[in-house]
Design a protein around this motif. Structure first.
Motif, PDB file in Angstrom:
ATOM      1  N   PRO A 277      -0.814   2.803  -3.773  1.00  0.00           N
ATOM      2  CA  PRO A 277      -1.648   2.482  -2.624  1.00  0.00           C
ATOM      3  C   PRO A 277      -2.976   1.862  -3.032  1.00  0.00           C
ATOM      4  N   SER A 278      -3.545   2.352  -4.120  1.00  0.00           N
ATOM      5  CA  SER A 278      -4.885   1.871  -4.458  1.00  0.00           C
ATOM      6  C   SER A 278      -4.828   0.446  -4.977  1.00  0.00           C
ATOM      7  N   ALA A 279      -3.669   0.006  -5.498  1.00  0.00           N
ATOM      8  CA  ALA A 279      -3.558  -1.369  -5.949  1.00  0.00           C
ATOM      9  C   ALA A 279      -3.746  -2.322  -4.758  1.00  0.00           C
TER      10      ALA A 279
ATOM     11  N   GLY B  20       0.828  -1.208   0.000  1.00  0.00           N
ATOM     12  CA  GLY B  20       0.000   0.000   0.000  1.00  0.00           C
ATOM     13  C   GLY B  20       0.855   1.246   0.000  1.00  0.00           C
ATOM     14  N   ASP B  21       2.180   1.055  -0.243  1.00  0.00           N
ATOM     15  CA  ASP B  21       3.002   2.202  -0.568  1.00  0.00           C
ATOM     16  C   ASP B  21       3.247   3.145   0.598  1.00  0.00           C
ATOM     17  N   TRP B  22       3.285   2.619   1.812  1.00  0.00           N
ATOM     18  CA  TRP B  22       3.600   3.493   2.936  1.00  0.00           C
ATOM     19  C   TRP B  22       5.058   3.399   3.337  1.00  0.00           C
TER      20      TRP B  22
END
Lengths: 389, 355
Positions: B48-50, B26-28
């Protein structure tokens, strides 16, 4: 400078042509056989919703060479934030231009939604900020701030939005907004800030545009009036040390020949209810201006052609602003080139029906433009322009 | 209480991962690098949306009834995530958590009406009223104490008013509307089911008038809360359903579950000698405080053991369970395959066999 060309996505249904004001796409009219999204299958609604059609328009205009789509916002439309969030993952290069009035959303919430959308789309969010409109509709929205005060609020709104954008802590104490220790969390912070298209024809709007706009966006007007308006914005902006670019929102009816285009208008004109001549509503200066360019009443549709190919009767054939371009593909391209010559750096084009006309205008009109290099939006048009080079 | 309870999953709003402290899904955080000699196709493709979309699909495929996207001031924005989750699913109900200060009630309702139209009416709301004052002020909200409930009351009144009534007019302390109200096709849609929470009298009074579901937390006294809210709702001529936000760690048997719990505790930096025991009376494990968030209490055990714990809450009247378990995708599958079948009714089992 490269020119950004957007399409418009109708957020309140669509009609299959300008020939008759019948909304058969979306359920803004009763859903009957022949309706689409939702449609009727075996006597019952087929389970599709209007967002499926908007997704089709987004994909069609993306592949036809448009950089993105404008999502308008009115009391009767679908909401552009909801639409952009729903469609974010269904396109690859398409920018979503969200029309909104500051004041309906809190600026911290607008920043949060925008940052999450930027992350979801890889930075494809654009703002169309509207402050005017107003009249009775403003209290429909539950907004009790007066016309000129709304521009002051827009300024504060953008101060807070930009203030929290890169993290915090940010404090602010204004007339309309107050925050303490605000800021977007990591890693929402420091996303690319959306480009701002700023609408509004009043003096207050033009002053505010000078401060905040990347693009000053106007409806199409007769070219000399548009040029005068741009000059006003330039003057106000120069005093502030800024230089916004200009954008025009234009409905286009383009066909292979001029005759075919006007024939399409004539067929629509035959169904115009004379009593449907719209009256000014609200405190929108833009609307009053557009009514003043033509002397009413009007009997023949060509009387609304105020200069070659510039026609002021679109509002009689579909909802929306009055002025647009009617003509052959080549003529429409020439008019757009003239506007580029007046300093226009971006267009928001539209045509009814939005799906089919996106293909037509993208395929037939955009390639004829000579003014500047049009910014290439899709892999397909990139490949075509490579092969032509 | 023969009705099958409703199970939802909690969507991670600030990253997700196998390790309790890692948030790289989620790219954090950066994903761990692959060795240089290995082709790495991941650059730029996993936003994140993936991951959020993956969570939604997992929850739906696993047969969960819905997903809660909480209001998380330190995380992604919930309405945007909810829109994507709804668009990517067919059956999932999605609860978007927010507070009354985010927008005018008209605008919150308008945005929600579009989502209802796009998704066959699957959006729900969770309104957070008693925000931490520091968080509230950072969101431009300086109301305190009982005023927050008064404002939430007006917010919900106006949102429902414009939703259900054309020509709606309202004059309140916080909001004003003149000749408002939605027109077709934005009229006549199901209003989002309203989830509220909180145990103090103001919260229960608000829920009695406006909540469809009142969400409790395991640390609260549910006996008293449910009795108090039931009486207040009855006095309003309404019925409120009860829900519970519940972290779970369920495995094949008790031993495996506790081995997993010890492993997570250690990964989250907990010392072995501090490993907490579950409360002997409630069975709730305080160790979730370290792996699921401050103050979290939840159930650890075999599938049957966790199901028994859930049944005990159901016997109190709880019908909605908002479960949370990390990593969310894998755990949603696990819950769908192993825990949810323990609540299938006889008729559901028969239907499943027929097909």
């Amino acid at each position: 400078m490269s020119i950004d060309i957007y399409w418009r996505i109708g957020t309140h249904g669509d009609q299959p042509s300008l020939r008759r004001r019948v909304t058969s796409r979306g359920e803004w009219a009763p859903v009957v056989p022949g309706s689409l999204a939702p449609g009727v299958r075996h006597g019952r609604r087929d389970g599709y919703s209007y967002v499926e059609h908007m997704a089709d328009v987004a994909r069609a205009s993306e592949v036809s060479g448009f950089v993105g789509g404008l999502l308008p916002s009115f009391p009767f439309t679908d909401d552009p934030w909801a639409t952009a969030a729903a469609l974010a993952r269904e396109t690859t290069t398409y920018r979503f231009m969200i029309a909104y009035q500051p004041g309906f959303l809190h600026p911290v919430q607008a920043a949060r939604m925008s940052a999450t959308l930027q992350r979801a789309t890889g930075g494809r969010l654009v703002y169309n900020i509207i402050s005017g409109g107003g009249g009775p509709a403003q209290l429909w929205w539950g907004d009790r701030v007066d016309h000129d005060d709304r521009y002051a609020r827009t300024s504060e709104f953008l101060d807070v939005l930009k203030g929290v954008w890169n993290g915090g802590p940010f404090d602010y104490e204004g007339r309309f907004y107050r925050v303490e220790g605000a800021g977007l969390p990591e890693p929402l912070a420091r996303q690319p800030f959306p480009e701002i298209y700023f609408s509004g024809s009043s003096k207050a709007a033009i002053e505010a545009a000078g401060r905040h706009a990347d693009y000053y966006l106007s409806w199409l007007e007769p070219f000399p009036d548009l040029a005068a308006k741009f000059a006003q914005v330039r003057e106000h902006s120069a005093a502030l040390g800024t230089a916004p670019k200009f954008a025009v929102r234009i409905d286009v009816l383009a066909r292979e020949t001029e005759e075919a285009a006007w024939d399409e208008i004539r067929r629509g004109w035959e169904h115009v209810d004379p009593s449907a001549l719209a009256s000014a509503d609200g405190d929108s200066v833009g609307w009053l201006r557009s009514q003043s360019f033509v002397s009413w009443p009007v009997r023949h549709h060509r009387e609304l052609e105020v200069s070659p190919n510039v026609w002021g009767g679109f509002h009689l054939l579909r909802g929306g602003p009055a002025f647009g371009l009617v003509g052959s593909y080549a003529q429409v391209a020439e008019r757009l080139d003239e506007l580029i010559g007046l300093g226009v750096g971006a267009f928001i084009l539209a045509g009814v029906p939005h799906l089919e006309e996106a293909y037509r205008v993208g395929e037939e009109v955009l390639p004829l433009l000579k003014g500047h290099d049009v910014r290439v939006a899709s892999p397909l048009t990139a490949a075509l322009s490579d092969s032509r080079a | 209480m023969t009705e099958t309870p409703e199970f939802l999953v909690t969507v991670p709003t600030r990253g997700d991962g196998r390790h309790p402290l890692r948030r790289d899904r989620g790219d954090w955080e950066e994903r761990r690098p692959l060795p240089a000699f290995v082709t790495d196709p991941r650059g730029g493709v996993s936003g994140p949306s993936a991951h959020i979309a993956q969570v939604g699909r997992a929850a739906e495929i696993a047969g969960l009834d819905g997903a809660l996207v909480p209001f998380d001031p330190e995380g992604e924005e919930s309405l945007v995530l909810a829109a994507g989750l709804l668009r990517g699913s067919r059956h999932l109900r999605v609860i978007a958590g927010f507070h009354a200060g985010i927008a005018t009630p008209v605008y919150a309702a308008k945005l929600s009406a579009s989502l209802q139209r796009f998704t066959g009416g699957r959006l729900d709301w969770q309104i957070d009223v008693a925000l931490d004052p520091v968080v509230a002020r950072a969101h431009g909200d300086f109301l305190q104490g009982g005023d927050r409930y008064a404002r939430a009351e007006e917010f919900l009144t106006v949102a429902k008013g414009v939703w259900h009534e054309e020509g709606y007019t309202y004059e309140g302390v916080f909001y004003q509307v003149l000749a408002g109200g939605f027109q077709p096709p934005n009229a006549g849609l199901p209003f989002p089911r309203v989830h509220l929470s909180g145990i103090e009298p103001g919260a229960l009074a608000l829920s009695a008038r406006h909540a469809d579901v009142h969400l409790f937390d395991p640390g609260q006294n549910l006996d008293v809360g449910i009795a108090g809210l039931g009486d207040r709702a009855a006095a309003e001529g309404r019925a409120v359903a009860y829900g519970l936000r519940l972290p779970v760690l369920a495995r094949e048997d008790e031993e495996e579950a506790w081995r997993e719990a010890r492993g997570l505790w250690a990964l989250a930096g907990g010392a072995d000698e501090d490993f907490p025991r579950p409360d002997p009376k409630t069975g709730l494990w305080p160790g979730f405080d370290r792996i699921a968030g401050p103050g979290a209490l939840g159930l650890v055990g075999s599938y049957e053991g966790v199901a028994a714990g859930i049944r005990a809450y159901r016997d109190l009247g709880v019908t909605t369970f908002v479960l949370s378990a990390r990593p969310t995708v894998e755990e949603a599958y696990r819950l769908g395959e192993r825990l949810l079948p323990l609540f299938a009714t006889e008729s559901q089992k028969e239907t499943a066999h027929v097909h």
